[in-house]
Design a protein around this motif. Structure first.
Motif, PDB file in Angstrom:
ATOM      1  N   ILE A 349       0.839  -1.197   0.000  1.00 18.78           N
ATOM      2  CA  ILE A 349       0.000   0.000   0.000  1.00 18.78           C
ATOM      3  C   ILE A 349       0.878   1.252   0.000  1.00 18.78           C
ATOM      4  CG2 ILE A 349      -1.669   1.334   1.349  1.00 18.78           C
ATOM      5  CD1 ILE A 349      -2.912  -1.017  -0.083  1.00 18.78           C
ATOM      6  N   GLY A 350       1.980   1.222   0.733  1.00 16.43           N
ATOM      7  CA  GLY A 350       2.893   2.360   0.750  1.00 16.43           C
ATOM      8  C   GLY A 350       3.488   2.660  -0.606  1.00 16.43           C
ATOM      9  N   LEU A 351       3.680   1.630  -1.426  1.00 19.53           N
ATOM     10  CA  LEU A 351       4.198   1.796  -2.778  1.00 19.53           C
ATOM     11  C   LEU A 351       3.101   2.120  -3.789  1.00 19.53           C
ATOM     12  CD1 LEU A 351       6.772  -1.155  -2.881  1.00 19.53           C
ATOM     13  CD2 LEU A 351       7.304   1.301  -2.835  1.00 19.53           C
ATOM     14  N   GLY A 352       1.859   2.154  -3.315  1.00 21.99           N
ATOM     15  CA  GLY A 352       0.742   2.463  -4.201  1.00 21.99           C
ATOM     16  C   GLY A 352       0.229   1.288  -4.999  1.00 21.99           C
ATOM     17  N   ALA A 353       0.604   0.071  -4.601  1.00 25.99           N
ATOM     18  CA  ALA A 353       0.216  -1.130  -5.354  1.00 25.99           C
ATOM     19  C   ALA A 353      -1.091  -1.705  -4.827  1.00 25.99           C
ATOM     20  CB  ALA A 353       1.332  -2.174  -5.282  1.00 25.99           C
ATOM     21  N   PHE A 357      -2.367  -5.722  -4.065  1.00 25.78           N
ATOM     22  CA  PHE A 357      -2.846  -6.056  -2.730  1.00 25.78           C
ATOM     23  C   PHE A 357      -4.218  -6.729  -2.806  1.00 25.78           C
ATOM     24  CE2 PHE A 357      -4.651  -4.588   1.479  1.00 25.78           C
ATOM     25  CZ  PHE A 357      -3.883  -5.450   2.251  1.00 25.78           C
ATOM     26  N   LEU A 358      -5.101  -6.201  -3.651  1.00 25.71           N
ATOM     27  CA  LEU A 358      -6.434  -6.785  -3.830  1.00 25.71           C
ATOM     28  C   LEU A 358      -6.336  -8.209  -4.361  1.00 25.71           C
ATOM     29  CD1 LEU A 358      -9.508  -6.763  -4.045  1.00 25.71           C
ATOM     30  CD2 LEU A 358      -9.279  -5.556  -6.237  1.00 25.71           C
ATOM     31  N   CYS A 398       1.367 -14.645  -1.947  1.00 21.01           N
ATOM     32  CA  CYS A 398       1.078 -13.824  -3.124  1.00 21.01           C
ATOM     33  C   CYS A 398       1.571 -12.390  -2.922  1.00 21.01           C
ATOM     34  CB  CYS A 398      -0.428 -13.844  -3.383  1.00 21.01           C
ATOM     35  SG  CYS A 398      -0.931 -13.150  -4.962  1.00 21.01           S
ATOM     36  N   GLN A 399       1.359 -11.840  -1.722  1.00 18.54           N
ATOM     37  CA  GLN A 399       1.819 -10.491  -1.426  1.00 18.54           C
ATOM     38  C   GLN A 399       3.338 -10.383  -1.550  1.00 18.54           C
ATOM     39  OE1 GLN A 399       0.249  -9.884   2.480  1.00 18.54           O
ATOM     40  NE2 GLN A 399      -1.754  -9.205   1.764  1.00 18.54           N
ATOM     41  N   ARG A 408      11.424  -4.070  -7.497  1.00 20.93           N
ATOM     42  CA  ARG A 408      12.299  -4.027  -8.664  1.00 20.93           C
ATOM     43  C   ARG A 408      11.815  -3.004  -9.686  1.00 20.93           C
ATOM     44  NH1 ARG A 408      13.148 -10.571  -9.532  1.00 20.93           N
ATOM     45  NH2 ARG A 408      14.604 -10.870  -7.787  1.00 20.93           N
ATOM     46  N   ARG A 409      10.507  -2.964  -9.866  1.00 18.01           N
ATOM     47  CA  ARG A 409       9.954  -2.018 -10.855  1.00 18.01           C
ATOM     48  C   ARG A 409      10.156  -0.575 -10.433  1.00 18.01           C
ATOM     49  NH1 ARG A 409       6.213   1.336 -11.770  1.00 18.01           N
ATOM     50  NH2 ARG A 409       5.417   1.120  -9.652  1.00 18.01           N
ATOM     51  N   SER A 410       9.949  -0.304  -9.128  1.00 16.56           N
ATOM     52  CA  SER A 410      10.029   1.078  -8.639  1.00 16.56           C
ATOM     53  C   SER A 410      11.448   1.521  -8.325  1.00 16.56           C
ATOM     54  CB  SER A 410       9.169   1.232  -7.386  1.00 16.56           C
ATOM     55  OG  SER A 410       9.683   0.421  -6.336  1.00 16.56           O
TER      56      SER A 410
END
Length: 416
Positions: A349-353, A357-358, A398-399, A408-410
């Motif tokens: 959530i902190g990374l905006g993902a 998360f859902l 999964c998380q 890695r992406r960010s």
């Protein structure tokens, strides 16, 4: 360790103690009432109250509209006026959902509760559904745990103490949910009146409720789906097993809520903290959060495996005592939920993902719901506990995969 590091550690310690220490009072009050309930009101009332709590907590997830997950982060990064606007806009949208949620909680609690004790279950379901109107997430985002004590915990503590006295005198458990309904409404209304003002809340902006609902739909779905196998675990076990096994599972579930509460308190302290100052310290703070949650989860697993059965018998009576396998399953679930709080609620959530998360929560629910139902039908209380642990394990796995990919992406290196 540099003076800056020592200062950072001291700040973190104070924050954790504030969020986990003062609200610890809320843990003590149910354990004044629940042992009295188990001994004075009988196993049927015990199960009816637990079913109402389970169904009502699930309904509250709809009413909460996902703010328990994303609200602290939103509030932590905004200025004073924007913060109040977030709270104000949330109230009208949540009130719109409240009525159907109360109907759902009442109907389901009445159907699942033991015969002759439906009213206790219905009222408890209503009391828990109303907690969706809580503004605790806003107080978490402000970093002011004393507000939680004053407006959220103190009224419920008083209500629980009064209900306990009535139960000892009359043997009637029905006054417990009635007292909680009154206490919850008083605390919520006092805080909203103080912070936003009722005239401001009543002033509607055109299309605002629809925009708020659309904006929060995915995160609400995340909480609701996750709650399907967490909040509803008691109800699922009640459906899948005989009443004696369901009553025993309830005892373990009460202890499991201590672990959940402890993890939630730590998550509350971490969630706003890791994103403060425009996420400048995100990497290091996220790493500390992960270590602390892992330590707490390990402690919970050890406690369940060593003293869980003995403690449940001591608190709630031998008739509803859990066995070792039930305790071990709940301990593993506690470990998984601690790790999942750090990886999912704090880091993802902190990374905006939010979408990742859902998806993780959907995976957990898809595994957890059938696992609880099937295993509870086959093995009773132990099966329900291991079904819950299985769902939490699927979710956190999964998380973790998503977190690694997102780091890695960010380009954020959470683990050095």
């Amino acid at each position: 360790m540099t003076s800056s590091d020592r200062g950072e550690a001291a700040t973190l310690t104070r924050r954790v103690l504030a969020f986990a220490g003062l609200p610890f009072l809320s843990l003590l009050t149910p354990f004044i009432f629940l042992p009295i309930l188990a001994r004075f009101a009988g196993p049927e009332s015990w199960l009816a109250i637990a079913v109402g709590q389970s169904v009502g907590a699930f309904s509250a997830l709809f009413v909460g509209l996902g703010y328990n997950t994303v609200g602290p982060t939103l509030v932590a990064v905004e200025g004073p006026e924007q913060r109040r606007e977030i709270l104000r806009s949330s109230v009208n949208a949540r009130c719109l959902i409240l009525v159907p949620a109360l109907a759902l909680a009442s109907a389901a609690s009445g159907i699942i509760s033991p015969t002759g004790h439906q009213l206790e279950g219905i009222l408890m379901g209503i009391a828990m559904a109303l907690t969706g109107l809580s503004s605790a997430w806003y107080m978490v985002g402000l970093g002011r745990p004393r507000l939680i004590v004053v407006y959220e915990l103190s009224p419920r503590i008083l209500a629980t103490l009064l209900a306990s006295l009535v139960l000892v005198q009359s043997g009637q458990a029905i006054w417990y949910p009635i007292a909680l309904i009154g206490a919850g409404l008083v605390g919520t209304l006092l805080f909203l009146g103080r912070t936003v003002g009722f005239s401001e809340i009543a002033r509607r902006r055109r299309g605002e409720v629809a925009r708020t609902l659309r904006k929060n739909l995915s995160v609400m779905a995340t909480e609701v789906i996750g709650g399907a196998y967490n909040s509803l675990a008691v109800s699922l076990v009640s459906i899948g097993s005989v009443p004696s096994q369901a009553a025993a599972y309830v005892s373990g579930d009460k202890l499991y809520r201590i672990g959940q509460y402890s993890v939630s308190a730590l998550g509350n302290a971490m969630q706003g903290w890791v994103v403060e100052d425009s996420r400048v310290h995100f990497a290091e703070r996220a790493r500390r959060s992960l270590v602390l949650h892992l330590s707490l989860g390990t402690l919970g697993l050890f406690a369940f495996a060593t003293v869980g059965p003995w403690l449940s018998g001591l608190l709630f009576g031998e008739i509803v005592r859990i066995d070792f396998m039930t305790a071990l399953g709940l301990g593993i679930a506690t470990f998984n939920i601690a790790l999942g709080t750090a990886v999912g609620r704090v880091i993802l959530i902190g990374l905006g993902a939010r979408r990742q998360f859902l998806i993780s929560v959907i995976v957990g629910a898809s595994v957890g719901i059938p696992s609880i139902l099937v295993l509870a039908t086959l093995f009773g209380a132990p099966g329900g506990a291991w079904g819950l642990a299985t769902g939490e394990l699927a979710s956190v796995t999964c998380q973790s995969i998503f977190a690694i990919l997102e780091w890695r992406r960010s380009g954020v290196k959470v683990l050095d």
